[in-house]
Design an enzyme around this catalytic site. Structure first.
Site, PDB file in Angstrom:
ATOM      1  N   LYS A  59       0.819  -1.215   0.000  1.00  0.00           N
ATOM      2  CA  LYS A  59       0.000   0.000   0.000  1.00  0.00           C
ATOM      3  C   LYS A  59       0.860   1.276   0.000  1.00  0.00           C
ATOM      4  O   LYS A  59       2.065   1.227   0.284  1.00  0.00           O
ATOM      5  CB  LYS A  59      -0.936  -0.035   1.216  1.00  0.00           C
ATOM      6  CG  LYS A  59      -1.941  -1.200   1.169  1.00  0.00           C
ATOM      7  CD  LYS A  59      -2.923  -1.147   2.332  1.00  0.00           C
ATOM      8  CE  LYS A  59      -3.915  -2.305   2.262  1.00  0.00           C
ATOM      9  NZ  LYS A  59      -4.936  -2.247   3.337  1.00  0.00           N
ATOM     10  N   TYR A  71     -12.274  -2.193  -3.873  1.00  0.00           N
ATOM     11  CA  TYR A  71     -12.794  -2.260  -2.502  1.00  0.00           C
ATOM     12  C   TYR A  71     -14.326  -2.153  -2.458  1.00  0.00           C
ATOM     13  O   TYR A  71     -14.882  -1.821  -1.411  1.00  0.00           O
ATOM     14  CB  TYR A  71     -12.145  -1.174  -1.645  1.00  0.00           C
ATOM     15  CG  TYR A  71     -10.763  -1.565  -1.148  1.00  0.00           C
ATOM     16  CD1 TYR A  71     -10.598  -2.631  -0.257  1.00  0.00           C
ATOM     17  CD2 TYR A  71      -9.621  -0.877  -1.557  1.00  0.00           C
ATOM     18  CE1 TYR A  71      -9.345  -3.000   0.206  1.00  0.00           C
ATOM     19  CE2 TYR A  71      -8.359  -1.243  -1.097  1.00  0.00           C
ATOM     20  CZ  TYR A  71      -8.231  -2.303  -0.212  1.00  0.00           C
ATOM     21  OH  TYR A  71      -6.986  -2.670   0.249  1.00  0.00           O
ATOM     22  N   PHE A 129     -15.501   3.569   6.651  1.00  0.00           N
ATOM     23  CA  PHE A 129     -14.140   3.960   6.269  1.00  0.00           C
ATOM     24  C   PHE A 129     -13.895   3.893   4.766  1.00  0.00           C
ATOM     25  O   PHE A 129     -12.777   4.141   4.312  1.00  0.00           O
ATOM     26  CB  PHE A 129     -13.113   3.086   7.016  1.00  0.00           C
ATOM     27  CG  PHE A 129     -13.264   1.592   6.792  1.00  0.00           C
ATOM     28  CD1 PHE A 129     -12.776   0.994   5.637  1.00  0.00           C
ATOM     29  CD2 PHE A 129     -13.894   0.790   7.739  1.00  0.00           C
ATOM     30  CE1 PHE A 129     -12.908  -0.369   5.424  1.00  0.00           C
ATOM     31  CE2 PHE A 129     -14.028  -0.581   7.530  1.00  0.00           C
ATOM     32  CZ  PHE A 129     -13.533  -1.158   6.364  1.00  0.00           C
ATOM     33  N   THR A 155      -5.540  -6.988  10.829  1.00  0.00           N
ATOM     34  CA  THR A 155      -5.812  -5.718  10.141  1.00  0.00           C
ATOM     35  C   THR A 155      -5.238  -4.525  10.902  1.00  0.00           C
ATOM     36  O   THR A 155      -4.638  -3.626  10.309  1.00  0.00           O
ATOM     37  CB  THR A 155      -7.342  -5.542   9.976  1.00  0.00           C
ATOM     38  OG1 THR A 155      -7.870  -6.709   9.341  1.00  0.00           O
ATOM     39  CG2 THR A 155      -7.668  -4.300   9.156  1.00  0.00           C
ATOM     40  N   ASN A 193      -2.019   0.102   6.828  1.00  0.00           N
ATOM     41  CA  ASN A 193      -1.457  -1.139   7.382  1.00  0.00           C
ATOM     42  C   ASN A 193      -0.585  -1.890   6.384  1.00  0.00           C
ATOM     43  O   ASN A 193      -0.363  -3.088   6.496  1.00  0.00           O
ATOM     44  CB  ASN A 193      -2.580  -2.015   7.956  1.00  0.00           C
ATOM     45  CG  ASN A 193      -3.634  -2.336   6.914  1.00  0.00           C
ATOM     46  OD1 ASN A 193      -3.469  -2.029   5.730  1.00  0.00           O
ATOM     47  ND2 ASN A 193      -4.718  -2.965   7.334  1.00  0.00           N
ATOM     48  N   HIS A 225      -2.175  -5.543   1.514  1.00  0.00           N
ATOM     49  CA  HIS A 225      -3.456  -6.223   1.291  1.00  0.00           C
ATOM     50  C   HIS A 225      -3.155  -7.674   0.931  1.00  0.00           C
ATOM     51  O   HIS A 225      -2.155  -7.952   0.272  1.00  0.00           O
ATOM     52  CB  HIS A 225      -4.216  -5.584   0.118  1.00  0.00           C
ATOM     53  CG  HIS A 225      -5.360  -6.434  -0.374  1.00  0.00           C
ATOM     54  ND1 HIS A 225      -6.601  -6.398   0.213  1.00  0.00           N
ATOM     55  CD2 HIS A 225      -5.422  -7.405  -1.343  1.00  0.00           C
ATOM     56  CE1 HIS A 225      -7.389  -7.291  -0.396  1.00  0.00           C
ATOM     57  NE2 HIS A 225      -6.699  -7.915  -1.337  1.00  0.00           N
ATOM     58  N   GLU A 240      -9.422 -11.240  -7.651  1.00  0.00           N
ATOM     59  CA  GLU A 240      -8.531 -10.090  -7.438  1.00  0.00           C
ATOM     60  C   GLU A 240      -7.316 -10.148  -8.362  1.00  0.00           C
ATOM     61  O   GLU A 240      -6.843  -9.119  -8.844  1.00  0.00           O
ATOM     62  CB  GLU A 240      -8.093 -10.030  -5.970  1.00  0.00           C
ATOM     63  CG  GLU A 240      -9.247  -9.655  -5.046  1.00  0.00           C
ATOM     64  CD  GLU A 240      -8.852  -9.579  -3.572  1.00  0.00           C
ATOM     65  OE1 GLU A 240      -9.727  -9.303  -2.745  1.00  0.00           O
ATOM     66  OE2 GLU A 240      -7.657  -9.807  -3.246  1.00  0.00           O
TER      67      GLU A 240
HETATM   68  P1  IDP Z   1      -7.986  -6.837   5.720  1.00  0.00           P
HETATM   69  O1  IDP Z   1      -7.158  -5.927   4.842  1.00  0.00           O
HETATM   70  O2  IDP Z   1      -7.217  -7.310   6.920  1.00  0.00           O
HETATM   71  O3  IDP Z   1      -8.621  -7.965   4.945  1.00  0.00           O
HETATM   72  P2  IDP Z   1     -10.609  -5.548   5.733  1.00  0.00           P
HETATM   73  O4  IDP Z   1     -11.584  -5.627   6.853  1.00  0.00           O
HETATM   74  O5  IDP Z   1     -10.895  -6.322   4.486  1.00  0.00           O
HETATM   75  O6  IDP Z   1      -9.167  -5.945   6.347  1.00  0.00           O
HETATM   76  O7  IDP Z   1     -10.445  -4.005   5.394  1.00  0.00           O
HETATM   77  C1  IDP Z   1      -9.822  -3.589   4.187  1.00  0.00           C
HETATM   78  C2  IDP Z   1      -8.909  -2.433   4.494  1.00  0.00           C
HETATM   79  O8  IDP Z   1      -9.697  -1.318   4.936  1.00  0.00           O
HETATM   80  C3  IDP Z   1      -7.919  -2.654   5.641  1.00  0.00           C
HETATM   81  O9  IDP Z   1      -6.755  -3.361   5.249  1.00  0.00           O
HETATM   82  C4  IDP Z   1      -7.608  -1.241   6.065  1.00  0.00           C
HETATM   83  O10 IDP Z   1      -6.687  -0.605   5.182  1.00  0.00           O
HETATM   84  C5  IDP Z   1      -8.980  -0.573   5.921  1.00  0.00           C
HETATM   85  N1  IDP Z   1      -9.755  -0.620   7.176  1.00  0.00           N
HETATM   86  C6  IDP Z   1     -10.334  -1.700   7.755  1.00  0.00           C
HETATM   87  N2  IDP Z   1     -10.978  -1.381   8.900  1.00  0.00           N
HETATM   88  C7  IDP Z   1     -10.784  -0.037   9.051  1.00  0.00           C
HETATM   89  C8  IDP Z   1     -11.208   0.903  10.052  1.00  0.00           C
HETATM   90  O11 IDP Z   1     -11.896   0.569  11.035  1.00  0.00           O
HETATM   91  N3  IDP Z   1     -10.810   2.204   9.866  1.00  0.00           N
HETATM   92  C9  IDP Z   1     -10.070   2.603   8.781  1.00  0.00           C
HETATM   93  N4  IDP Z   1      -9.667   1.752   7.830  1.00  0.00           N
HETATM   94  C10 IDP Z   1     -10.006   0.447   7.950  1.00  0.00           C
HETATM   95 MG    MG Z   2     -10.015  -7.864   3.392  1.00  0.00          MG
END
Ligand code: IDP
Ligand code: MG
Length: 140
Positions: free
Chosen positions: A11, A51, A59, A93, A114, A117, A128
């Site tokens: 990212k 997404y 978010f 996450t 983070n 992905h 994907e």
């Molecule tokens: P993942 O990447 O661990 O699969 P997902 O729930 O699929 O997590 O969320 C996709 C992406 O959205 C996350 O990697 C992160 O960048 C962002 N994200 C997830 N939850 C939050 C949140 O509560 N606040 C802000 N960004 C979030």
């Molecule tokens: Mg995810």
């Protein structure tokens, strides 16, 4: 368990800090091979489309803007049990909740920024991967 492929994205928070090599070393050391890779700037359509499963989440708009805030590296990883293995190496996450030694614990900045992905199922991995790569761009 069979050989699988999964989609990995490094990212913008990580490309900005020049830690893509560190991340890929962690992936490769775990047994995942990078069989396709490109550094790109996501368009609004690409970021929103990729997404779209999260479009009702609070978010979503911030996430789309974050993913367009700098270059990303999209890559295909291949290996035994690659979908779960990649998720294990990535960590939770939220970097604050990620196990020590995982990419998100070592490199991630926040629950949004983070660093990586990874596809969360074999079916999503197939979809994907085809979102970003033609078959002939994948070189095992
Ligand atoms: P993942 O990447 O661990 O699969 P997902 O729930 O699929 O997590 O969320 C996709 C992406 O959205 C996350 O990697 C992160 O960048 C962002 N994200 C997830 N939850 C939050 C949140 O509560 N606040 C802000 N960004 C979030
Ligand atoms: Mg995810």
């Amino acid at each position: 368990m069979a050989i699988q492929r999964t989609l990995s994205i490094i990212k913008p928070d990580a490309t900005k800090r020049d830690v893509t090599g560190k991340i890929n070393q962690m992936l490769e050391t775990s047994g995942l091979r990078i069989v396709a890779q490109k550094r790109i700037k996501l368009s609004q359509d690409q970021a929103e489309g990729f997404y779209s499963v999260h479009k009702e989440r609070p978010f979503y708009n911030d996430l789309v803007n974050f993913m367009m805030s700098g270059p990303v590296i999209v890559q295909v990883l291949e290996g035994e049990n690659a979908v779960k293995l990649n998720r294990d190496v990535m960590g939770a996450t939220n970097p604050e909740e990620a196990d020590k030694g995982t990419i998100r614990a070592e490199v991630g900045l926040s629950i949004e920024a983070n660093s990586v992905h990874g596809s969360d199922s074999e079916e999503n991995a197939i979809n994907e991967i085809s979102f970003f790569f033609e078959d002939e761009e994948i070189c095992p």
